[in-house]
Design an enzyme around this catalytic site. Structure first.
Site, PDB file in Angstrom:
ATOM      1  CB  THR A   1       1.449  -0.001   4.665  1.00 47.11           C
ATOM      2  OG1 THR A   1       1.819  -1.194   3.971  1.00 47.11           O
ATOM      3  CG2 THR A   1       2.650   0.468   5.465  1.00 47.11           C
ATOM      4  N   GLY A   2       0.073  -2.709   5.685  1.00 51.44           N
ATOM      5  CA  GLY A   2       0.262  -3.994   6.351  1.00 51.44           C
ATOM      6  C   GLY A   2      -0.989  -4.838   6.290  1.00 51.44           C
TER       7      GLY A   2
ATOM      8  N   GLY B   1      -4.305  -5.764   6.487  1.00 54.18           N
ATOM      9  CA  GLY B   1      -5.484  -4.931   6.627  1.00 54.18           C
ATOM     10  C   GLY B   1      -6.509  -5.458   7.614  1.00 54.18           C
TER      11      GLY B   1
ATOM     12  NE  ARG C   1      -8.416  -7.786   2.079  1.00 56.92           N
ATOM     13  CZ  ARG C   1      -7.427  -6.922   2.219  1.00 56.92           C
ATOM     14  NH1 ARG C   1      -7.193  -6.019   1.277  1.00 56.92           N
ATOM     15  NH2 ARG C   1      -6.677  -6.925   3.292  1.00 56.92           N
TER      16      ARG C   1
ATOM     17  N   GLY D   1      -9.684  -3.933   2.486  1.00 58.98           N
ATOM     18  CA  GLY D   1      -8.806  -3.929   3.653  1.00 58.98           C
ATOM     19  C   GLY D   1      -8.947  -2.651   4.450  1.00 58.98           C
ATOM     20  CG  ASP D   2      -5.417  -1.255   6.326  1.00 60.54           C
ATOM     21  OD1 ASP D   2      -5.197  -2.162   5.508  1.00 60.54           O
ATOM     22  OD2 ASP D   2      -4.584  -0.355   6.580  1.00 60.54           O
TER      23      ASP D   2
ATOM     24  CB  THR E   1      -0.805  -0.052   1.315  1.00 58.77           C
ATOM     25  OG1 THR E   1      -1.602  -1.214   1.294  1.00 58.77           O
ATOM     26  CG2 THR E   1      -1.648   1.158   1.549  1.00 58.77           C
TER      27      THR E   1
HETATM   28  N1  GLY Z   1      -3.170  -2.761   3.958  1.00 60.45           N
HETATM   29  C1  GLY Z   1      -3.716  -3.024   2.703  1.00 60.45           C
HETATM   30  C2  GLY Z   1      -4.755  -4.050   2.699  1.00 60.45           C
HETATM   31  O1  GLY Z   1      -4.787  -4.899   3.581  1.00 60.45           O
HETATM   32  O2  GLY Z   1      -5.559  -4.018   1.824  1.00 60.45           O
END
Ligand code: GLY
Length: 307
Positions: free
Chosen positions: A221-222, A224, A198, A200-201, A170
């Site tokens: 980042t990481g 999610g 899907r 994510g965060d 990310t």
């Molecule tokens: N951190 C990005 C995701 O999990 O989509």
């Protein structure tokens, strides 16, 4: 008007399994993005302008998992998520599962500034883009040969082994402008071989990012799913509100991600005084900082890094 520091731009290109052969490309991409964002701040532009410009540059760079060159989902398509937040007004815009917009950070800004909503997804977000004159692209133009190869490898493994190690690269940016306003933005293609739909965060306010002039701006980042469950962006910013310097808040957030959920990630934090924090427990994290006195692009290892 309360005290604030001189303009600062802090960016990241993700934390995770960044391979050796992409290190130079990542550092070059970060420098180009910082030039784009800093050009805004240097001529008196807003923190939101700087964050958007830096992230557009990273989305357009095929090396990163954002915009063109993002990882592919199980249908072999790019699906993009992004958010932006203005620390002055707490206005925010998020978009998720977008397939036909080259720069989802621009779409997130349009949602923030021209709609009463905070979040639009999939076909609705794309219809909004069309209505507001944002160019639409064929999904195939966002797919790079490198990611097509990785997708084919992941598809071979699926059903035999767990899906290939997810990448978490990310991109994100936080900025402080000359007026003392903070902003945050985050953009991603998500995780390798993710299920269709899907999210994510990265596009979720408070998870993948947050900005509040009263405390700080953060972009994450990481993994999610873990970051969302900890609402880690808001958690980090709240630590600054409670008195932690940004580096301590960043360290604590990554400590919590690892200790509470055994997950990996990284984040950047910037406060109104212009103090920075960067931390990661991933294999690598790419980040950079730009101000009148600092200009660095860094590929850090798994230790916590000083911002
Ligand atoms: N951190 C990005 C995701 O999990 O989509």
């Amino acid at each position: 008007v309360s005290e604030h520091g001189a303009p600062v731009l802090l960016v990241h290109g993700g934390a995770g399994h960044i391979p050796d052969d992409l290190v130079e490309a990542y550092l070059a991409g970060l420098r180009t993005a910082m030039d784009a964002g800093w050009a805004m701040l240097a001529r008196g532009g807003s923190a939101v302008d700087a964050v958007e410009a830096a992230i557009v540059s990273l989305e357009d760079d095929g090396s990163f998992d954002a915009g063109r060159g993002s990882v592919l989902n199980q249908d072999g398509r790019v699906q993009l998520d992004a958010m932006i937040m203005d620390g002055a007004s707490l206005a925010a815009g998020g978009v998720g599962a977008v397939e036909t917009v080259r720069n989802p950070i621009r779409l997130a800004r349009l949602v923030m500034e021209t709609s009463p909503q905070v979040y639009l997804v999939a076909a609705g977000a794309e219809r909004f883009a069309a209505t507001h004159g944002l160019p639409r692209v064929d999904n195939a133009t966002l797919v790079s040969p490198r990611e097509r190869r990785r997708f084919e490898a992941a598809r071979e493994l699926a059903g035999v082994d767990p899906p290939a190690a997810p990448v978490h690269d990310t991109v994100g940016a936080v900025a402080l402008d000359a007026e003392g306003n903070l902003a945050s933005g985050t953009s991603t293609g998500g995780t390798t071989y993710k299920p269709v739909g899907r999210i994510g965060d990265s596009s979720i306010v408070g998870a993948g990012g947050y900005a509040d002039n009263d405390s700080a701006a953060a972009s994450l980042t990481g993994e999610g799913e873990a970051i969302m469950r900890l609402v880690l962006g808001k958690w980090a910013v709240d630590r600054v509100a409670a008195g932690d310097p940004p580096q301590a808040a960043a360290d604590a957030a990554i400590g919590r991600l690892g200790a509470r959920l055994g997950a990996h990630g990284g984040l950047i934090v910037l406060d109104r005084l212009g103090r920075t924090g960067v931390a990661s427990n991933a294999f690598r994290m790419a980040w950079g900082v730009r101000s009148a006195t600092r200009s660095d692009a860094v590929m850090s290892g798994s230790d916590v890094d000083r911002g």
